[in-house]
Design a protein around this motif. Structure first.
Motif, PDB file in Angstrom:
ATOM      1  N   GLU A 150       0.825  -1.214   0.000  1.00 37.95           N
ATOM      2  CA  GLU A 150       0.000   0.000   0.000  1.00 37.95           C
ATOM      3  C   GLU A 150       0.859   1.264   0.000  1.00 37.95           C
ATOM      4  O   GLU A 150       0.586   2.207  -0.732  1.00 37.95           O
ATOM      5  CB  GLU A 150      -0.950   0.024   1.210  1.00 37.95           C
ATOM      6  N   VAL A 151       1.908   1.273   0.826  1.00 29.48           N
ATOM      7  CA  VAL A 151       2.733   2.492   0.879  1.00 29.48           C
ATOM      8  C   VAL A 151       3.518   2.658  -0.424  1.00 29.48           C
ATOM      9  O   VAL A 151       3.748   3.778  -0.887  1.00 29.48           O
ATOM     10  CB  VAL A 151       3.644   2.526   2.139  1.00 29.48           C
ATOM     11  N   LEU A 152       3.905   1.544  -1.067  1.00 30.04           N
ATOM     12  CA  LEU A 152       4.636   1.638  -2.337  1.00 30.04           C
ATOM     13  C   LEU A 152       3.774   2.252  -3.440  1.00 30.04           C
ATOM     14  O   LEU A 152       4.291   2.819  -4.398  1.00 30.04           O
ATOM     15  CB  LEU A 152       5.141   0.255  -2.782  1.00 30.04           C
ATOM     16  N   LYS A 153       2.449   2.136  -3.304  1.00 28.73           N
ATOM     17  CA  LYS A 153       1.550   2.709  -4.325  1.00 28.73           C
ATOM     18  C   LYS A 153       1.577   4.232  -4.306  1.00 28.73           C
ATOM     19  O   LYS A 153       1.234   4.876  -5.288  1.00 28.73           O
ATOM     20  CB  LYS A 153       0.096   2.255  -4.071  1.00 28.73           C
ATOM     21  N   ILE A 154       1.933   4.824  -3.163  1.00 28.45           N
ATOM     22  CA  ILE A 154       1.827   6.290  -3.053  1.00 28.45           C
ATOM     23  C   ILE A 154       3.181   7.004  -2.995  1.00 28.45           C
ATOM     24  O   ILE A 154       3.230   8.219  -2.922  1.00 28.45           O
ATOM     25  CB  ILE A 154       0.977   6.693  -1.817  1.00 28.45           C
ATOM     26  N   ILE A 155       4.276   6.250  -3.032  1.00 27.78           N
ATOM     27  CA  ILE A 155       5.582   6.918  -2.906  1.00 27.78           C
ATOM     28  C   ILE A 155       5.974   7.625  -4.202  1.00 27.78           C
ATOM     29  O   ILE A 155       5.530   7.255  -5.280  1.00 27.78           O
ATOM     30  CB  ILE A 155       6.713   5.942  -2.488  1.00 27.78           C
ATOM     31  N   LYS A 156       6.829   8.645  -4.054  1.00 28.14           N
ATOM     32  CA  LYS A 156       7.392   9.352  -5.211  1.00 28.14           C
ATOM     33  C   LYS A 156       8.837   8.887  -5.367  1.00 28.14           C
ATOM     34  O   LYS A 156       9.604   8.916  -4.402  1.00 28.14           O
ATOM     35  CB  LYS A 156       7.366  10.859  -4.981  1.00 28.14           C
ATOM     36  N   THR A 157       9.182   8.471  -6.580  1.00 32.18           N
ATOM     37  CA  THR A 157      10.544   7.979  -6.816  1.00 32.18           C
ATOM     38  C   THR A 157      11.128   8.649  -8.053  1.00 32.18           C
ATOM     39  O   THR A 157      10.416   9.271  -8.841  1.00 32.18           O
ATOM     40  CB  THR A 157      10.551   6.446  -7.057  1.00 32.18           C
ATOM     41  N   GLU A 158      12.434   8.482  -8.202  1.00 28.47           N
ATOM     42  CA  GLU A 158      13.086   8.879  -9.456  1.00 28.47           C
ATOM     43  C   GLU A 158      14.116   7.816  -9.778  1.00 28.47           C
ATOM     44  O   GLU A 158      14.518   7.039  -8.915  1.00 28.47           O
ATOM     45  CB  GLU A 158      13.745  10.256  -9.342  1.00 28.47           C
ATOM     46  N   ALA A 159      14.530   7.790 -11.041  1.00 26.09           N
ATOM     47  CA  ALA A 159      15.521   6.795 -11.448  1.00 26.09           C
ATOM     48  C   ALA A 159      16.840   7.065 -10.727  1.00 26.09           C
ATOM     49  O   ALA A 159      17.235   8.224 -10.561  1.00 26.09           O
ATOM     50  CB  ALA A 159      15.724   6.840 -12.950  1.00 26.09           C
ATOM     51  N   LEU A 160      17.483   5.980 -10.294  1.00 31.07           N
ATOM     52  CA  LEU A 160      18.797   6.107  -9.659  1.00 31.07           C
ATOM     53  C   LEU A 160      19.825   6.224 -10.776  1.00 31.07           C
ATOM     54  O   LEU A 160      20.124   5.252 -11.454  1.00 31.07           O
ATOM     55  CB  LEU A 160      19.076   4.859  -8.807  1.00 31.07           C
ATOM     56  N   ILE A 161      20.292   7.439 -11.018  1.00 31.10           N
ATOM     57  CA  ILE A 161      21.298   7.613 -12.058  1.00 31.10           C
ATOM     58  C   ILE A 161      22.513   8.267 -11.443  1.00 31.10           C
ATOM     59  O   ILE A 161      22.411   9.003 -10.473  1.00 31.10           O
ATOM     60  CB  ILE A 161      20.789   8.456 -13.261  1.00 31.10           C
ATOM     61  N   ASP A 162      23.638   7.976 -12.049  1.00 27.31           N
ATOM     62  CA  ASP A 162      24.889   8.529 -11.558  1.00 27.31           C
ATOM     63  C   ASP A 162      24.929  10.004 -11.931  1.00 27.31           C
ATOM     64  O   ASP A 162      24.773  10.355 -13.102  1.00 27.31           O
ATOM     65  CB  ASP A 162      26.030   7.757 -12.217  1.00 27.31           C
ATOM     66  N   LYS A 163      25.097  10.874 -10.948  1.00 26.96           N
ATOM     67  CA  LYS A 163      25.079  12.314 -11.221  1.00 26.96           C
ATOM     68  C   LYS A 163      26.443  12.935 -10.916  1.00 26.96           C
ATOM     69  O   LYS A 163      27.149  12.466 -10.042  1.00 26.96           O
ATOM     70  CB  LYS A 163      24.009  13.003 -10.369  1.00 26.96           C
ATOM     71  N   THR A 164      26.762  13.976 -11.655  1.00 21.77           N
ATOM     72  CA  THR A 164      28.001  14.718 -11.441  1.00 21.77           C
ATOM     73  C   THR A 164      27.635  16.138 -11.044  1.00 21.77           C
ATOM     74  O   THR A 164      26.808  16.773 -11.711  1.00 21.77           O
ATOM     75  CB  THR A 164      28.851  14.737 -12.736  1.00 21.77           C
ATOM     76  N   SER A 165      28.231  16.618  -9.964  1.00 19.35           N
ATOM     77  CA  SER A 165      28.027  18.020  -9.567  1.00 19.35           C
ATOM     78  C   SER A 165      28.961  18.889 -10.405  1.00 19.35           C
ATOM     79  O   SER A 165      30.067  18.462 -10.752  1.00 19.35           O
ATOM     80  CB  SER A 165      28.358  18.201  -8.089  1.00 19.35           C
ATOM     81  N   PHE A 166      28.509  20.088 -10.713  1.00 18.38           N
ATOM     82  CA  PHE A 166      29.335  20.961 -11.551  1.00 18.38           C
ATOM     83  C   PHE A 166      29.250  22.412 -11.075  1.00 18.38           C
ATOM     84  O   PHE A 166      28.334  22.784 -10.345  1.00 18.38           O
ATOM     85  CB  PHE A 166      28.887  20.891 -13.025  1.00 18.38           C
ATOM     86  N   HIS A 167      30.244  23.222 -11.527  1.00 21.75           N
ATOM     87  CA  HIS A 167      30.105  24.681 -11.423  1.00 21.75           C
ATOM     88  C   HIS A 167      30.668  25.267 -12.704  1.00 21.75           C
ATOM     89  O   HIS A 167      31.548  24.689 -13.353  1.00 21.75           O
ATOM     90  CB  HIS A 167      30.798  25.240 -10.172  1.00 21.75           C
ATOM     91  N   ILE A 168      30.130  26.418 -13.084  1.00 20.52           N
ATOM     92  CA  ILE A 168      30.592  27.069 -14.306  1.00 20.52           C
ATOM     93  C   ILE A 168      30.413  28.579 -14.127  1.00 20.52           C
ATOM     94  O   ILE A 168      29.412  29.025 -13.565  1.00 20.52           O
ATOM     95  CB  ILE A 168      29.833  26.553 -15.551  1.00 20.52           C
ATOM     96  N   SER A 169      31.427  29.326 -14.564  1.00 17.53           N
ATOM     97  CA  SER A 169      31.337  30.790 -14.524  1.00 17.53           C
ATOM     98  C   SER A 169      31.306  31.306 -15.951  1.00 17.53           C
ATOM     99  O   SER A 169      31.961  30.741 -16.840  1.00 17.53           O
ATOM    100  CB  SER A 169      32.537  31.389 -13.801  1.00 17.53           C
ATOM    101  N   MET A 170      30.541  32.385 -16.168  1.00 17.91           N
ATOM    102  CA  MET A 170      30.408  32.900 -17.532  1.00 17.91           C
ATOM    103  C   MET A 170      30.130  34.397 -17.498  1.00 17.91           C
ATOM    104  O   MET A 170      29.583  34.906 -16.519  1.00 17.91           O
ATOM    105  CB  MET A 170      29.248  32.188 -18.236  1.00 17.91           C
ATOM    106  N   PRO A 171      30.491  35.100 -18.576  1.00 16.75           N
ATOM    107  CA  PRO A 171      30.105  36.511 -18.657  1.00 16.75           C
ATOM    108  C   PRO A 171      28.579  36.613 -18.808  1.00 16.75           C
ATOM    109  O   PRO A 171      27.933  35.662 -19.259  1.00 16.75           O
ATOM    110  CB  PRO A 171      30.835  37.012 -19.913  1.00 16.75           C
ATOM    111  N   TYR A 172      28.036  37.752 -18.463  1.00 16.75           N
ATOM    112  CA  TYR A 172      26.573  37.926 -18.458  1.00 16.75           C
ATOM    113  C   TYR A 172      25.930  37.613 -19.813  1.00 16.75           C
ATOM    114  O   TYR A 172      24.852  37.047 -19.879  1.00 16.75           O
ATOM    115  CB  TYR A 172      26.204  39.350 -18.011  1.00 16.75           C
ATOM    116  N   HIS A 173      26.601  37.986 -20.925  1.00 17.40           N
ATOM    117  CA  HIS A 173      25.960  37.798 -22.240  1.00 17.40           C
ATOM    118  C   HIS A 173      25.820  36.316 -22.615  1.00 17.40           C
ATOM    119  O   HIS A 173      25.046  35.970 -23.494  1.00 17.40           O
ATOM    120  CB  HIS A 173      26.699  38.593 -23.340  1.00 17.40           C
TER     121      HIS A 173
END
Length: 199
Positions: free
Chosen positions: A118-141
């Motif tokens: 019953e509880v599995l019917k109402i849970i919210k899930t997402e695919a377990l995918i390998d994620k990479t954190s990033f940062h990027i700097s750029m000029p305003y344009h």
């Protein structure tokens, strides 16, 4: 495999016994005891707090407890349902308030398994995918075109900082990191680089 996004709770009643199933995201098996103890303090009148957990990228780490119910009538059937669900990094607690009628071993197995279903019917899930954190700097344009590229690559942008340049940080699926980085490099004529952040 799927992973749980947020806690979910539901309740079923079997012959006046209440079974409250609580699904929680779990990052480490060592956290189970603490969550079980929290549930005990939230439900001081409960007779049992049974748990089942599945963890790991392949969903091959397990934990369960019958919490004084007859052996293999509670935690084990709950775990079997979880193992078959394709969800990992999940802890399900089933809090039982005894209703005065004995359910017998078959009845217990069914009640605990049904609570988890019953509880599995109402849970919210997402695919377990390998994620990479990033940062990027750029000029305003370049902010708009680069942000557009990141969103097209389904990046999640966690923060945007507007100073001399704009700095974005977020996460991106590891499989699309290289192509997204290459597109941004070309788009900015080599002036902007998508930098991975080591977790």
């Amino acid at each position: 495999m799927q992973i749980l996004l947020e806690q979910a709770t539901c309740e079923i009643e079997v012959k006046k016994s209440r079974f409250i199933a609580i699904a929680c995201p779990l990052s480490d098996l060592s956290h189970i005891k603490e969550v079980v103890n929290q549930s005990r303090s939230q439900h001081p009148g409960a007779n049992h707090v049974v748990h089942a957990a599945v963890l790991g990228p392949k969903g091959d780490l397990y934990s369960y407890s019958d919490d004084h119910e007859p052996k293999n009538t509670a935690g084990r059937p709950a775990l079997e349902v979880l193992k078959g669900s394709g969800v990992t990094n999940i802890l399900v607690l089933v809090v039982r308030y005894f209703g005065g009628t004995l359910l017998g071993t078959g009845g217990l197995v069914k009640a605990y398994a049904d609570s988890v279903k019953e509880v599995l019917k109402i849970i919210k899930t997402e695919a377990l995918i390998d994620k990479t954190s990033f940062h990027i700097s750029m000029p305003y344009h370049l902010y708009e075109p680069i942000k557009k590229q990141l969103i097209e690559a389904q990046a999640v942008i966690d923060s945007e900082e507007f100073a001399v340049e704009v700095t974005l940080t977020g996460t991106l699926s590891s499989s699309s990191f290289a192509s997204c980085a290459s597109t941004i490099y070309d788009l900015s004529n080599g002036s902007c680089t998508l930098n991975p952040i080591d977790g």
